[in-house]
Design a protein around this motif. Structure first.
Motif, PDB file in Angstrom:
ATOM      1  N   ILE A 159     -23.920 -97.016 -11.057  1.00 34.24           N
ATOM      2  CA  ILE A 159     -25.006 -96.954 -12.018  1.00 34.24           C
ATOM      3  C   ILE A 159     -24.748 -97.983 -13.123  1.00 34.24           C
ATOM      4  CG2 ILE A 159     -23.876 -95.009 -13.215  1.00 34.24           C
ATOM      5  CD1 ILE A 159     -26.721 -94.014 -13.929  1.00 34.24           C
ATOM      6  N   GLY A 160     -25.793 -98.743 -13.443  1.00 31.06           N
ATOM      7  CA  GLY A 160     -25.682 -99.752 -14.472  1.00 31.06           C
ATOM      8  C   GLY A 160     -25.884 -99.159 -15.852  1.00 31.06           C
ATOM      9  N   VAL A 161     -25.705 -99.997 -16.859  1.00 32.67           N
ATOM     10  CA  VAL A 161     -25.786 -99.526 -18.234  1.00 32.67           C
ATOM     11  C   VAL A 161     -27.201 -99.060 -18.586  1.00 32.67           C
ATOM     12  CG1 VAL A 161     -26.277-101.814 -19.171  1.00 32.67           C
ATOM     13  CG2 VAL A 161     -25.125-100.098 -20.603  1.00 32.67           C
ATOM     14  N   SER A 162     -28.199 -99.596 -17.884  1.00 35.39           N
ATOM     15  CA  SER A 162     -29.582 -99.196 -18.146  1.00 35.39           C
ATOM     16  C   SER A 162     -30.022 -98.019 -17.297  1.00 35.39           C
ATOM     17  CB  SER A 162     -30.523-100.373 -17.872  1.00 35.39           C
ATOM     18  OG  SER A 162     -30.439-100.754 -16.519  1.00 35.39           O
ATOM     19  N   GLY A 163     -29.153 -97.558 -16.411  1.00 29.21           N
ATOM     20  CA  GLY A 163     -29.485 -96.412 -15.576  1.00 29.21           C
ATOM     21  C   GLY A 163     -29.881 -96.758 -14.149  1.00 29.21           C
ATOM     22  N   THR A 164     -29.925 -98.016 -13.824  1.00 27.15           N
ATOM     23  CA  THR A 164     -30.240 -98.413 -12.444  1.00 27.15           C
ATOM     24  C   THR A 164     -29.121 -97.974 -11.511  1.00 27.15           C
ATOM     25  OG1 THR A 164     -31.458-100.336 -13.252  1.00 27.15           O
ATOM     26  CG2 THR A 164     -30.773-100.346 -10.947  1.00 27.15           C
ATOM     27  N   THR A 165     -29.503 -97.355 -10.393  1.00 27.31           N
ATOM     28  CA  THR A 165     -28.508 -96.824  -9.459  1.00 27.31           C
ATOM     29  C   THR A 165     -28.559 -97.563  -8.128  1.00 27.31           C
ATOM     30  OG1 THR A 165     -30.074 -95.122  -8.726  1.00 27.31           O
ATOM     31  CG2 THR A 165     -28.533 -94.523 -10.481  1.00 27.31           C
ATOM     32  N   ASN A 166     -27.442 -97.490  -7.421  1.00 25.07           N
ATOM     33  CA  ASN A 166     -27.331 -98.087  -6.099  1.00 25.07           C
ATOM     34  C   ASN A 166     -26.442 -97.191  -5.264  1.00 25.07           C
ATOM     35  OD1 ASN A 166     -27.784-100.072  -4.131  1.00 25.07           O
ATOM     36  ND2 ASN A 166     -25.822-101.027  -4.588  1.00 25.07           N
ATOM     37  N   TYR A 167     -26.893 -96.893  -4.029  1.00 28.12           N
ATOM     38  CA  TYR A 167     -26.157 -96.007  -3.140  1.00 28.12           C
ATOM     39  C   TYR A 167     -25.971 -96.671  -1.785  1.00 28.12           C
ATOM     40  CZ  TYR A 167     -27.584 -92.366  -6.456  1.00 28.12           C
ATOM     41  OH  TYR A 167     -27.800 -91.616  -7.586  1.00 28.12           O
ATOM     42  N   THR A 168     -24.855 -96.348  -1.152  1.00 24.81           N
ATOM     43  CA  THR A 168     -24.714 -96.745   0.222  1.00 24.81           C
ATOM     44  C   THR A 168     -25.596 -95.832   1.086  1.00 24.81           C
ATOM     45  OG1 THR A 168     -23.074 -97.350   1.903  1.00 24.81           O
ATOM     46  CG2 THR A 168     -22.772 -95.236   0.815  1.00 24.81           C
ATOM     47  N   ASP A 169     -26.018 -96.342   2.228  1.00 21.76           N
ATOM     48  CA  ASP A 169     -27.004 -95.613   3.032  1.00 21.76           C
ATOM     49  C   ASP A 169     -26.545 -94.204   3.422  1.00 21.76           C
ATOM     50  OD1 ASP A 169     -28.231 -98.530   4.896  1.00 21.76           O
ATOM     51  OD2 ASP A 169     -28.728 -97.742   2.914  1.00 21.76           O
ATOM     52  N   SER A 170     -25.271 -94.033   3.680  1.00 22.77           N
ATOM     53  CA  SER A 170     -24.789 -92.757   4.209  1.00 22.77           C
ATOM     54  C   SER A 170     -24.852 -91.618   3.188  1.00 22.77           C
ATOM     55  CB  SER A 170     -23.362 -92.902   4.725  1.00 22.77           C
ATOM     56  OG  SER A 170     -22.488 -93.237   3.666  1.00 22.77           O
ATOM     57  N   VAL A 171     -24.995 -91.950   1.901  1.00 22.60           N
ATOM     58  CA  VAL A 171     -25.023 -90.887   0.890  1.00 22.60           C
ATOM     59  C   VAL A 171     -26.363 -90.809   0.159  1.00 22.60           C
ATOM     60  CG1 VAL A 171     -22.544 -91.222   0.544  1.00 22.60           C
ATOM     61  CG2 VAL A 171     -24.154 -92.208  -1.104  1.00 22.60           C
ATOM     62  N   ARG A 172     -27.212 -91.788   0.374  1.00 26.30           N
ATOM     63  CA  ARG A 172     -28.493 -91.799  -0.342  1.00 26.30           C
ATOM     64  C   ARG A 172     -29.289 -90.543  -0.014  1.00 26.30           C
ATOM     65  NH1 ARG A 172     -30.078 -96.395   1.182  1.00 26.30           N
ATOM     66  NH2 ARG A 172     -29.202 -97.573  -0.558  1.00 26.30           N
ATOM     67  N   GLY A 173     -29.807 -89.897  -1.042  1.00 25.25           N
ATOM     68  CA  GLY A 173     -30.562 -88.662  -0.872  1.00 25.25           C
ATOM     69  C   GLY A 173     -29.710 -87.401  -0.955  1.00 25.25           C
ATOM     70  N   ARG A 174     -28.397 -87.574  -0.858  1.00 27.35           N
ATOM     71  CA  ARG A 174     -27.497 -86.410  -0.940  1.00 27.35           C
ATOM     72  C   ARG A 174     -26.607 -86.466  -2.194  1.00 27.35           C
ATOM     73  NH1 ARG A 174     -23.533 -85.849   2.637  1.00 27.35           N
ATOM     74  NH2 ARG A 174     -23.353 -88.080   3.053  1.00 27.35           N
TER      75      ARG A 174
END
Length: 123
Positions: A51-66
Motif C-alpha cells: 500500500i502506498g502513502v496515498s492508499g493505493t494498493t497492489n496484490y498478487t493474484d493468488s491473494v486478491r479478494g482474500r
C-alpha cells in the motif's frame, strides 16, 4: 535504526482468518510504500500486498479478494487481514517498507524488513 516488529502469525485451519500487524519505529521520514512479502517452504520470497502513502494498493493474484492490506500513517503501522486461508498460504510473512528521500529532484529508496512471522494453514 529503523526497526519493524511483526505480530499476529500462527496456526489456523483451512478457511480461517488471521491478521498480521507491523509497527515501524526509528528515524522515519517518509514511508513511501508498506506491505508484506511471503516465503513459502522451498520457494523464493515474493511480494503479496503493498500500500502506498496515498492508499493505493497492489496484490498478487493468488491473494486478491482474500487479503486486505491497510496502513495507519499516524501510528506507522501496516496490517494484513487474511481470510479464506488455504494451505498454499503457509509460509513466513515479512513486513516490508520503503522510505523515499528526494534529493536534487531524484528519489532514493531505502528498503527495510521485519524478522518474519510464521503462518501455517492446516488442511
Amino acid at each position: 535504526q529503523v526497526q519493524l516488529v511483526e505480530s499476529g502469525g500462527g496456526l489456523v485451519q483451512t478457511g480461517g482468518s488471521l491478521r498480521l500487524s507491523c509497527t515501524v519505529s526509528g528515524p522515519i521520514f517518509s514511508l513511501y510504500l508498506m506491505g508484506w512479502y511471503r516465503q513459502a517452504p522451498g520457494k523464493q520470497r515474493e511480494p503479496i500486498a503493498h500500500i502506498g502513502v496515498s492508499g493505493t494498493t497492489n496484490y498478487t493474484d493468488s491473494v486478491r479478494g482474500r487479503f486486505t492490506v491497510s496502513r495507519d500513517n499516524a501510528k506507522n503501522t501496516v496490517d494484513l487481514q487474511m481470510k479464506s486461508l488455504t494451505p498454499e498460504d503457509t509460509g513466513v510473512y515479512y513486513c516490508h517498507v520503503v522510505q523515499r528521500l528526494v534529493a536534487g529532484f531524484r528519489p532514493y529508496d531505502y528498503d527495510y524488513w521485519g524478522q518474519g512471522t510464521q503462518v501455517t494453514v492446516q488442511p
